[in-house]
Design a protein around this motif. Structure first.
Motif, PDB file in Angstrom:
ATOM      1  N   PHE A 127      38.651  39.890  40.098  1.00  0.00           N
ATOM      2  CA  PHE A 127      38.393  41.309  40.347  1.00  0.00           C
ATOM      3  C   PHE A 127      39.115  41.773  41.612  1.00  0.00           C
ATOM      4  O   PHE A 127      39.829  42.787  41.611  1.00  0.00           O
ATOM      5  CB  PHE A 127      36.881  41.530  40.457  1.00  0.00           C
ATOM      6  CG  PHE A 127      36.477  42.848  41.041  1.00  0.00           C
ATOM      7  CD1 PHE A 127      36.992  44.046  40.560  1.00  0.00           C
ATOM      8  CD2 PHE A 127      35.549  42.902  42.085  1.00  0.00           C
ATOM      9  CE1 PHE A 127      36.608  45.270  41.102  1.00  0.00           C
ATOM     10  CE2 PHE A 127      35.163  44.112  42.630  1.00  0.00           C
ATOM     11  CZ  PHE A 127      35.689  45.297  42.135  1.00  0.00           C
ATOM     12  N   MET A 128      38.966  41.024  42.694  1.00  0.00           N
ATOM     13  CA  MET A 128      39.581  41.436  43.961  1.00  0.00           C
ATOM     14  C   MET A 128      41.098  41.296  43.932  1.00  0.00           C
ATOM     15  O   MET A 128      41.823  42.149  44.461  1.00  0.00           O
ATOM     16  CB  MET A 128      38.977  40.632  45.117  1.00  0.00           C
ATOM     17  CG  MET A 128      37.523  40.968  45.391  1.00  0.00           C
ATOM     18  SD  MET A 128      36.834  40.124  46.830  1.00  0.00           S
ATOM     19  CE  MET A 128      36.734  38.451  46.214  1.00  0.00           C
ATOM     20  N   GLN A 170      38.578  45.890  35.892  1.00  0.00           N
ATOM     21  CA  GLN A 170      37.322  46.346  35.310  1.00  0.00           C
ATOM     22  C   GLN A 170      36.676  45.248  34.461  1.00  0.00           C
ATOM     23  O   GLN A 170      35.458  45.038  34.517  1.00  0.00           O
ATOM     24  CB  GLN A 170      37.560  47.599  34.468  1.00  0.00           C
ATOM     25  CG  GLN A 170      37.882  48.833  35.308  1.00  0.00           C
ATOM     26  CD  GLN A 170      38.199  50.047  34.450  1.00  0.00           C
ATOM     27  OE1 GLN A 170      38.555  49.925  33.286  1.00  0.00           O
ATOM     28  NE2 GLN A 170      38.070  51.234  35.044  1.00  0.00           N
ATOM     29  N   LEU A 171      37.493  44.536  33.678  1.00  0.00           N
ATOM     30  CA  LEU A 171      36.981  43.420  32.882  1.00  0.00           C
ATOM     31  C   LEU A 171      36.405  42.332  33.781  1.00  0.00           C
ATOM     32  O   LEU A 171      35.299  41.819  33.543  1.00  0.00           O
ATOM     33  CB  LEU A 171      38.102  42.845  32.024  1.00  0.00           C
ATOM     34  CG  LEU A 171      37.770  41.554  31.245  1.00  0.00           C
ATOM     35  CD1 LEU A 171      36.721  41.826  30.182  1.00  0.00           C
ATOM     36  CD2 LEU A 171      39.029  40.964  30.630  1.00  0.00           C
ATOM     37  N   ALA A 172      37.142  41.968  34.835  1.00  0.00           N
ATOM     38  CA  ALA A 172      36.703  40.904  35.741  1.00  0.00           C
ATOM     39  C   ALA A 172      35.402  41.291  36.445  1.00  0.00           C
ATOM     40  O   ALA A 172      34.495  40.460  36.598  1.00  0.00           O
ATOM     41  CB  ALA A 172      37.792  40.610  36.769  1.00  0.00           C
ATOM     42  N   ALA A 173      35.288  42.540  36.878  1.00  0.00           N
ATOM     43  CA  ALA A 173      34.063  43.005  37.534  1.00  0.00           C
ATOM     44  C   ALA A 173      32.878  42.906  36.582  1.00  0.00           C
ATOM     45  O   ALA A 173      31.785  42.453  36.965  1.00  0.00           O
ATOM     46  CB  ALA A 173      34.242  44.441  38.029  1.00  0.00           C
ATOM     47  N   GLY A 174      33.091  43.301  35.323  1.00  0.00           N
ATOM     48  CA  GLY A 174      32.007  43.244  34.346  1.00  0.00           C
ATOM     49  C   GLY A 174      31.535  41.823  34.078  1.00  0.00           C
ATOM     50  O   GLY A 174      30.325  41.557  34.029  1.00  0.00           O
ATOM     51  N   VAL A 175      32.476  40.879  33.925  1.00  0.00           N
ATOM     52  CA  VAL A 175      32.103  39.488  33.664  1.00  0.00           C
ATOM     53  C   VAL A 175      31.391  38.887  34.874  1.00  0.00           C
ATOM     54  O   VAL A 175      30.401  38.145  34.726  1.00  0.00           O
ATOM     55  CB  VAL A 175      33.345  38.652  33.294  1.00  0.00           C
ATOM     56  CG1 VAL A 175      32.967  37.176  33.140  1.00  0.00           C
ATOM     57  CG2 VAL A 175      33.965  39.172  32.005  1.00  0.00           C
ATOM     58  N   ALA A 176      31.870  39.191  36.077  1.00  0.00           N
ATOM     59  CA  ALA A 176      31.235  38.663  37.293  1.00  0.00           C
ATOM     60  C   ALA A 176      29.791  39.146  37.408  1.00  0.00           C
ATOM     61  O   ALA A 176      28.882  38.370  37.713  1.00  0.00           O
ATOM     62  CB  ALA A 176      32.038  39.072  38.527  1.00  0.00           C
ATOM     63  N   VAL A 177      29.572  40.432  37.154  1.00  0.00           N
ATOM     64  CA  VAL A 177      28.217  40.982  37.225  1.00  0.00           C
ATOM     65  C   VAL A 177      27.326  40.358  36.154  1.00  0.00           C
ATOM     66  O   VAL A 177      26.171  39.987  36.418  1.00  0.00           O
ATOM     67  CB  VAL A 177      28.258  42.522  37.073  1.00  0.00           C
ATOM     68  CG1 VAL A 177      26.856  43.077  36.831  1.00  0.00           C
ATOM     69  CG2 VAL A 177      28.861  43.158  38.315  1.00  0.00           C
ATOM     70  N   LEU A 178      27.848  40.239  34.933  1.00  0.00           N
ATOM     71  CA  LEU A 178      27.063  39.649  33.848  1.00  0.00           C
ATOM     72  C   LEU A 178      26.675  38.209  34.169  1.00  0.00           C
ATOM     73  O   LEU A 178      25.516  37.810  33.984  1.00  0.00           O
ATOM     74  CB  LEU A 178      27.869  39.701  32.548  1.00  0.00           C
ATOM     75  CG  LEU A 178      27.203  39.059  31.317  1.00  0.00           C
ATOM     76  CD1 LEU A 178      25.898  39.758  30.987  1.00  0.00           C
ATOM     77  CD2 LEU A 178      28.155  39.089  30.122  1.00  0.00           C
ATOM     78  N   ALA A 179      27.614  37.412  34.649  1.00  0.00           N
ATOM     79  CA  ALA A 179      27.326  36.010  34.966  1.00  0.00           C
ATOM     80  C   ALA A 179      26.292  35.908  36.084  1.00  0.00           C
ATOM     81  O   ALA A 179      25.388  35.060  36.031  1.00  0.00           O
ATOM     82  CB  ALA A 179      28.611  35.289  35.373  1.00  0.00           C
TER      83      ALA A 179
END
Length: 319
Positions: free
Chosen positions: A199-200, A236-245
Motif C-alpha cells: 500500500f505505501m 487501493q487493493l493493497a489497503a483493502g487486503v491489509a485492513v481485511l487481514a
C-alpha cells in the motif's frame, strides 16, 4: 619543480578533490560514505521489532540486545546496497539536477571506494549474523542483499516486479526480528505487513507519477510505463487486503475479550482503519512520499498511530 612548472601551477592550479585535501580528506571521505549510506532511511529498520512486539516478547534484556544487533546488521546490509547503487549510477546521477549532489556523483567519494565499502558491508552483515544470531537470520540478510542488488541492476526496470521487490524489502525487515528470536510468524502478521507495505510503496509510486505527469525526465524511467489509474488500483487493493487481514486477526477465535478489561484487539481495528484512511488522503492527493515523512509530517496521522500502538500493546499484553 622547475621555474616554468611553478609558473604554470600558479596560472592553472591543479584542482584537488576532497580526498586530496590535506588534513580534512579522510574526514570528508568518511562523511561522504556516511551520507551515501542514507542515515535518514535507517528509521525503516526499526521494523525489525515488529514480529517480537506482535508476539509480546520485546522487553526482555536478551531480546532487546538481540534486536539491537539485528537492527545494526540490517542497517549495514541496506547501506551496502545504497553504496553499490550510487557507485553504479554515478555517471547518470551527475546529469540529474538533484542526484548530482550525492557524494559519489559529486566526486566526494571515489567510485572504487564506494564499491569496496559496499562489498565489505554486503559480505560482513550475513557473516556476522551467523555468529551473532542464527543461520536463518543470516540467510534472510543474504537474500535481502542479493535481491536489492538485482533490483539496482535490472529488476527496477521490470513492471510490477519493481513494486514486489521494494515491498519484499519492508516485509523482510518485519520478519527478521522474529527469525532472530525464533518466534513463529503468524499468517495474519505476514499478510497484513506485506500488503500494508505494498500500500505505501504503490502510494509513493502513484504520487511520483502524478507529480511527473506531463513532465519530461521522470525520476524513475519505469513511471512512464505505469498509468496513474493502475497505480491507484494497486494501492487501493493493497489497503483493502491489509485492513481485511488485520480485522480477521482481531476477530479470530481466542482473541475475543479474554482476560482483558476491554477488547483491545477489536478496538485496535478502529485505529488501524483510521490510520489507513488518513494515509490514503495523501495517496489520493499525490503527496505520499517516503512513508516515514508522511507519518512524521502529519500530526493527526502520528496521533492515530500512537493510539493504535497503545491498543495493540494492551492487546498483546492481554490487559
Amino acid at each position: 619543480m622547475t621555474e616554468r612548472t611553478a609558473v604554470l601551477e600558479q596560472e592553472h592550479p591543479r584542482r584537488r578533490t576532497p580526498v586530496d585535501q590535506p588534513g580534512g580528506g579522510r574526514l570528508d571521505l568518511t562523511l561522504g560514505l556516511l551520507r551515501t549510506a542514507r542515515p535518514r532511511q535507517w528509521v525503516k529498520n526499526v521494523l525489525v521489532v515488529a514480529a517480537p512486539a506482535a508476539a509480546g516478547e520485546l522487553f526482555s534484556p536478551s531480546a532487546f540486545l538481540q534486536l539491537l544487533i539485528v537492527f545494526v546488521l540490517f542497517t549495514a546490509a541496506a547501506s551496502a546496497v545504497y553504496l553499490i547503487n550510487d557507485a553504479r549510477d554515478a555517471e547518470a546521477d551527475r546529469a540529474h539536477p538533484v542526484k548530482c549532489r550525492r557524494p559519489v556523483a559529486a566526486g566526494h567519494v571515489p567510485v572504487p571506494v564506494a564499491y569496496a565499502a559496499g562489498s565489505i558491508l554486503a559480505g560482513l552483515a550475513p557473516a556476522a549474523a551467523v555468529v551473532l544470531c542464527n543461520p536463518l537470520t543470516a540467510a534472510l540478510l543474504a537474500v535481502y542483499v542479493a535481491m536489492q542488488l538485482a533490483y539496482c541492476i535490472s529488476l527496477k526496470h521490470v513492471l510490477v516486479v519493481d513494486l514486489a521487490v521494494v515491498t519484499a524489502g519492508f516485509l523482510m525487515r518485519a520478519m527478521i526480528g522474529g527469525l532472530a528470536l525464533e518466534i513463529p510468524l503468524s499468517r495474519w502478521f505476514l499478510i497484513t505487513t506485506g500488503f500494508g507495505a505494498l500500500f505505501m510503496v504503490s502510494a509513493k509510486r502513484y504520487s511520483e507519477a502524478v507529480q511527473m505527469a506531463g513532465k519530461a525526465g521522470a525520476t524513475r524511467a519505469l513511471l512512464n510505463e505505469y498509468t496513474t489509474g493502475y497505480l491507484r488500483f494497486v494501492w487501493q487493493l493493497a489497503a483493502g487486503v491489509a485492513v481485511l487481514a488485520y480485522c480477521l486477526w482481531a476477530l479470530e477465535e481466542g482473541g475475543i475479550a479474554g482476560t482483558s478489561l476491554l477488547p483491545w484487539r477489536q478496538l485496535s481495528m478502529v485505529a488501524f482503519i483510521l490510520a489507513v484512511l488518513r494515509y490514503a488522503v495523501f495517496a489520493d492527493r499525490g503527496t505520499a512520499g517516503e512513508p516515514e515523512d508522511v507519518v512524521l509530517r502529519d500530526r493527526p496521522l502520528a496521533l492515530i498511530g500512537l493510539v493504535w500502538l497503545a491498543m495493540y500493546g494492551l492487546a498483546v499484553a492481554d490487559w
